[in-house]
Design a protein around this motif. Structure first.
Motif, short mmCIF file in Angstrom:
data_model
loop_
_atom_site.label_atom_id
_atom_site.label_comp_id
_atom_site.label_asym_id
_atom_site.label_seq_id
_atom_site.Cartn_x
_atom_site.Cartn_y
_atom_site.Cartn_z
N THR A 163 -39.77 -16.42 28.00
CA THR A 163 -39.78 -16.88 26.61
C THR A 163 -38.53 -16.35 25.90
OG1 THR A 163 -40.87 -14.90 25.73
CG2 THR A 163 -42.29 -16.64 26.61
N PRO A 164 -38.23 -16.87 24.70
CA PRO A 164 -37.20 -16.21 23.89
C PRO A 164 -37.67 -14.79 23.57
CG PRO A 164 -37.83 -18.34 22.97
CD PRO A 164 -38.83 -18.03 24.02
N ALA B 59 -32.86 -22.67 31.18
CA ALA B 59 -33.72 -21.74 30.44
C ALA B 59 -33.53 -20.30 30.88
CB ALA B 59 -35.18 -22.15 30.60
N GLY B 60 -33.26 -20.07 32.16
CA GLY B 60 -33.11 -18.71 32.67
C GLY B 60 -31.95 -17.95 32.06
N PHE B 61 -30.95 -18.66 31.54
CA PHE B 61 -29.81 -18.00 30.90
C PHE B 61 -30.19 -17.47 29.51
CE2 PHE B 61 -27.63 -20.73 33.92
CZ PHE B 61 -26.59 -19.94 34.37
N PHE B 62 -31.07 -18.19 28.83
CA PHE B 62 -31.30 -17.91 27.41
C PHE B 62 -32.65 -17.28 27.10
CE2 PHE B 62 -28.59 -21.72 27.89
CZ PHE B 62 -27.42 -21.19 27.39
N ASN B 63 -33.64 -17.51 27.95
CA ASN B 63 -34.97 -16.93 27.74
C ASN B 63 -35.14 -15.73 28.65
OD1 ASN B 63 -35.40 -19.02 25.99
ND2 ASN B 63 -36.78 -20.16 27.33
N LEU C 214 -33.53 -21.96 23.38
CA LEU C 214 -32.55 -22.12 22.30
C LEU C 214 -31.38 -21.17 22.51
CD1 LEU C 214 -34.93 -22.42 19.24
CD2 LEU C 214 -33.47 -24.22 20.16
N PRO C 215 -30.22 -21.69 22.88
CA PRO C 215 -29.05 -20.83 23.09
C PRO C 215 -28.72 -19.98 21.87
CG PRO C 215 -28.65 -23.00 24.01
CD PRO C 215 -29.95 -23.09 23.28
N SER C 216 -28.99 -20.48 20.66
CA SER C 216 -28.62 -19.73 19.46
C SER C 216 -29.43 -18.46 19.28
CB SER C 216 -28.80 -20.62 18.22
OG SER C 216 -30.16 -20.99 18.05
N LEU C 217 -30.60 -18.35 19.95
CA LEU C 217 -31.43 -17.16 19.83
C LEU C 217 -31.15 -16.12 20.91
CD1 LEU C 217 -34.96 -18.65 18.98
CD2 LEU C 217 -33.09 -18.05 17.45
N ALA C 218 -30.34 -16.48 21.89
CA ALA C 218 -30.15 -15.62 23.05
C ALA C 218 -29.15 -14.50 22.80
CB ALA C 218 -29.69 -16.46 24.25
N ASP C 219 -29.22 -13.47 23.63
CA ASP C 219 -28.25 -12.38 23.64
C ASP C 219 -26.97 -12.93 24.28
OD1 ASP C 219 -26.65 -10.18 24.36
OD2 ASP C 219 -28.37 -8.88 24.70
N GLN C 220 -25.95 -13.17 23.46
CA GLN C 220 -24.75 -13.83 23.96
C GLN C 220 -23.99 -12.99 24.98
OE1 GLN C 220 -24.24 -17.07 23.20
NE2 GLN C 220 -26.20 -16.84 22.14
N VAL C 221 -24.04 -11.68 24.85
CA VAL C 221 -23.38 -10.80 25.83
C VAL C 221 -24.04 -10.95 27.19
CG1 VAL C 221 -22.86 -8.41 26.46
CG2 VAL C 221 -22.62 -9.16 24.07
N LEU C 222 -25.37 -10.93 27.21
CA LEU C 222 -26.10 -11.09 28.47
C LEU C 222 -25.86 -12.47 29.06
CD1 LEU C 222 -28.07 -10.13 30.60
CD2 LEU C 222 -29.96 -10.81 29.10
N VAL C 223 -25.86 -13.50 28.22
CA VAL C 223 -25.60 -14.85 28.71
C VAL C 223 -24.22 -14.92 29.37
CG1 VAL C 223 -25.24 -17.26 28.05
CG2 VAL C 223 -27.12 -15.97 27.04
N GLY C 224 -23.23 -14.31 28.73
CA GLY C 224 -21.88 -14.30 29.29
C GLY C 224 -21.83 -13.61 30.64
N GLN C 225 -22.59 -12.53 30.79
CA GLN C 225 -22.63 -11.81 32.07
C GLN C 225 -23.28 -12.67 33.15
OE1 GLN C 225 -24.76 -8.26 30.95
NE2 GLN C 225 -22.93 -7.23 30.15
N LEU C 226 -24.34 -13.38 32.80
CA LEU C 226 -25.02 -14.24 33.77
C LEU C 226 -24.12 -15.39 34.20
CD1 LEU C 226 -28.57 -14.40 32.12
CD2 LEU C 226 -27.96 -13.20 34.23
N VAL C 227 -23.40 -15.96 33.26
CA VAL C 227 -22.48 -17.06 33.58
C VAL C 227 -21.35 -16.56 34.49
CG1 VAL C 227 -20.80 -18.69 32.64
CG2 VAL C 227 -23.01 -18.38 31.50
N ALA C 228 -20.82 -15.38 34.16
CA ALA C 228 -19.71 -14.83 34.95
C ALA C 228 -20.15 -14.47 36.37
CB ALA C 228 -19.15 -13.59 34.25
N GLY C 229 -21.46 -14.22 36.56
CA GLY C 229 -21.94 -13.82 37.88
C GLY C 229 -22.28 -14.97 38.82
N LEU C 230 -22.08 -16.20 38.38
CA LEU C 230 -22.40 -17.33 39.23
C LEU C 230 -21.39 -17.48 40.36
CD1 LEU C 230 -23.33 -20.02 36.53
CD2 LEU C 230 -24.89 -18.62 37.91
N GLY C 231 -21.90 -17.80 41.56
CA GLY C 231 -21.03 -18.02 42.71
C GLY C 231 -21.04 -19.47 43.13
N TYR C 232 -19.92 -20.15 42.95
CA TYR C 232 -19.84 -21.59 43.20
C TYR C 232 -19.27 -21.95 44.57
CZ TYR C 232 -20.56 -22.30 38.15
OH TYR C 232 -21.06 -22.34 36.89
#
Length: 325
Positions: free
Chosen positions: A42-43, A192-196, A143-161
């Protein structure tokens, strides 16, 4: 990809709002959740509560800021408001239908002052009664606007493509960039896993109680759900459709267990003392339902029925001489 279900979204928002004290339940709310529902992230409770706000008659507002806030909370602006999660504006009149409300509200402004709030029937658009206030909750759970933006940035940076197909990589990167810049995407639930990052028990107040019915079966079901999710994830990764490290929208069982253990007041119900039990089936013979209910009430106990057709069941019980509250 996950398909967003509007009815399920609205039910979950209403449950979160009730637990957070933003819905008038007439008493302490009772939330019945399946294992799968409890495992969904959840958020954060703090962000959800901060997003909820109440409008009252006589209150001064900036209409443009208010509408912008609603857009950031997931409200869709339509010509007319008929379903939860929508809003509309016609000059100084604003309609809004929070998922936590039974009826939408029509807010009339005189300049920047809320002159009146009327609840109305969404099917006829006719006003039903005046209200002193209306509480606006988020319209979506993700809702991306409610998420911890620092944590979201870390999750995005950790993706392996490295094992992704070019098409999958391009699409996911593009949609993440859109979400991080405040734009919407069609399949928001997929991310949802990025923001909740919260869970249902975070919303309980100090007097809240968690009741686990057959804890051993809860663990077994949660483990099976996680196994299937992991299997699907590996399959998607092997096909190049999902980057490594893509966050799941589901809690792992040990996370759910830790959240339950953190609640001071817990009730464990085993087979020897169940307070809840599956209802006897009346499928195809709904006229037998009052008889079944009367049998369950014969010892003077209290019968709690959880159903999406509560009003109809109350009518059937009433016809059978049983008063449903």
């Amino acid at each position: 990809r996950l398909v967003a279900d509007a009815a399920t979204n609205n039910q979950r928002i209403r449950a979160l709002a009730g637990l957070g004290g933003f819905e008038d339940t007439g008493g302490a709310p009772l939330v019945v959740a399946s294992v799968a529902a409890a495992l969904r992230r959840t958020p954060s409770a703090r962000a959800f509560r901060a997003a909820c706000h109440t409008l009252r008659t006589g209150q001064k507002v900036s209409l443009e800021q208010l509408l912008g806030r609603w857009a950031s909370l997931g409200y869709q602006f339509e010509p007319g408001v008929e379903v939860p999660g929508t809003a509309s504006r016609r000059g100084g009149i604003v309609d809004v239908f929070p998922p936590s409300a039974l009826l939408p509200a029509r807010i009339e402004l005189w300049g920047d002052v809320v002159e009146s709030i009327r609840l109305f029937d969404p099917s006829t658009q006719r006003s039903l009664r005046l209200a002193d206030s209306i509480t606006i909750t988020p319209a979506r759970e993700t809702l991306p606007s409610l998420a911890d933006q620092v944590l979201v940035g870390q999750l995005v940076a950790g993706l392996g493509y490295s094992a992704c197909t070019p098409a999958a990589r391009e699409r996911i990167q593009e949609e993440l960039e859109m979400l991080l810049s405040g734009q919407g995407v069609e399949e928001l639930a997929f991310y949802a896993g990025f923001f909740n990052r919260g869970c249902l028990t975070d919303y309980l107040g100090p007097e809240g109680v968690v009741a686990l019915v057959r804890p051993g079966e809860v663990e077994a079901e949660a483990t099976e759900i996680q196994r299937r999710a992991d299997e699907l994830r590996r399959s998607r990764e092997d096909l190049g459709g999902l980057p490594v490290g893509f966050p799941s929208p589901m809690l792992e069982y040990h996370e759910l267990q830790a959240s339950v253990d953190a609640v001071p007041r817990r009730l464990l119900l085993t087979r020897g003392g169940d307070a809840f039990a599956p209802a006897p089936s009346s499928y195809g013979a709904i006229d037998r339902f009052p008889t079944l209910a009367r049998e369950l009430l014969i010892e003077g106990g209290r019968l709690v029925i959880v159903s999406q057709n509560a009003q109809r069941l109350a009518e059937i019980l009433g016809d059978g001489g049983i008063v449903a509250e």
